[in-house]
Enzyme design. Structure first.
Site: not given
Ligand code: AP5
Ligand code: MG
Length: 215
Positions: A13, A88, A127, A160, A171
């Protein structure tokens, strides 16, 4: 263009949103990034959010909805936005509908990135991101400079806190239980496009851009 990027942790994402920002000139709204900033700043909200995030659980809906409601009213969202990691839960999706209705706006599309679970774990454990400019990397798939620094600004990279395997597994579980039902929610509204997120990063980007044509 007003879009949501949906997908499990590590689906890409953030990676795809950053590329869409460059292409369309609209902001990425990542609730994860906003919460991590609050944690670093040790604001009251950040202190509260940290315990949920460290465990890989969702931060309470009312906290996150409040952040997004404020953010969507900022001037740079006038021409559109990319929501990354929000909504979410069904409650968050309902709240988003209300906020957008108040602002006389409508979603154009919801892109759901599909990636196999074991690939997600490999992606998240490998990552890294730049402490200085925030650029994301993967040690294998999108590597940093040879000396381990950021290719954009030369900054130091970090991992992270929630990218350890135990938290990653939780997660994923939380995603399946609380977020995956949003696919049906948006399918029923005829907004959902499912995209194969297993392809290489530029290929995924082109698939998304094709899906967004006409939006
Ligand atoms: P990356 O693009 O970083 O993946 P991502 O989908 O953004 O993954 P996240 O871990 O950020 O998602 P998340 O939803 O768990 O975390 P968030 O920060 O939103 O890619 C990952 C890796 O893969 C990178 O190294 C990249 O280079 C590689 N990659 C990407 N595409 C690739 C491909 N096609 N091929 C190969 N490699 C690839 O949330 C974190 C925490 O915040 C949650 O757990 C929760 O506690 C809180 N939170 C956030 N939003 C909410 C909400 N709306 N409600 C409640 N709690 C929330
Ligand atoms: Mg992300």
């Amino acid at each position: 263009m007003k879009i949501i990027l949906l997908g499990p942790p590590g689906a890409g994402k953030g990676t795809q949103a950053a590329m869409l920002v460059e292409r369309y000139g609209i902001p990425q709204i990542s609730t994860g990034d906003m919460l991590r900033l609050a944690v670093t700043a040790k604001s009251p909200m950040g202190v509260k959010a940290k315990e949920y995030m460290d465990a890989g659980n969702l931060v309470p809906d009312e906290v996150v909805v409040g952040i997004v409601r404020e953010r969507l009213q900022e001037d740079d969202c006038a021409a559109g936005f990319i929501l990354d990691g929000f909504p979410r839960t069904i409650l968050q999706a309902d709240a988003l509908n209300e906020v957008l209705s108040d602002l006389h706006k409508q979603l154009d599309a919801v892109i759901s990135l599909q990636v196999e679970i074991e690939s997600l774990v490999v992606r998240l454990t490998g990552r890294r991101s730049c402490l200085n400019c925030g650029k994301g990397f993967h040690l294998q798939y999108d590597p940093p400079a040879a000396d381990g620094s950021c290719t954009v600004c030369g900054g130091e990279l970090m991992q992270r806190d929630d990218d350890c395997e135990e938290t990653i597994r939780n997660r994923m579980e939380v995603y399946q239980q609380q977020t995956a039902p949003l696919e049906d929610y948006y399918r029923k509204q005829d907004l959902l496009t499912v995209v194969d997120g297993m392809a290489e990063i530029p290929v995924v980007q082109e698939t998304i851009v094709t899906a967004l044509q006409g939006c």
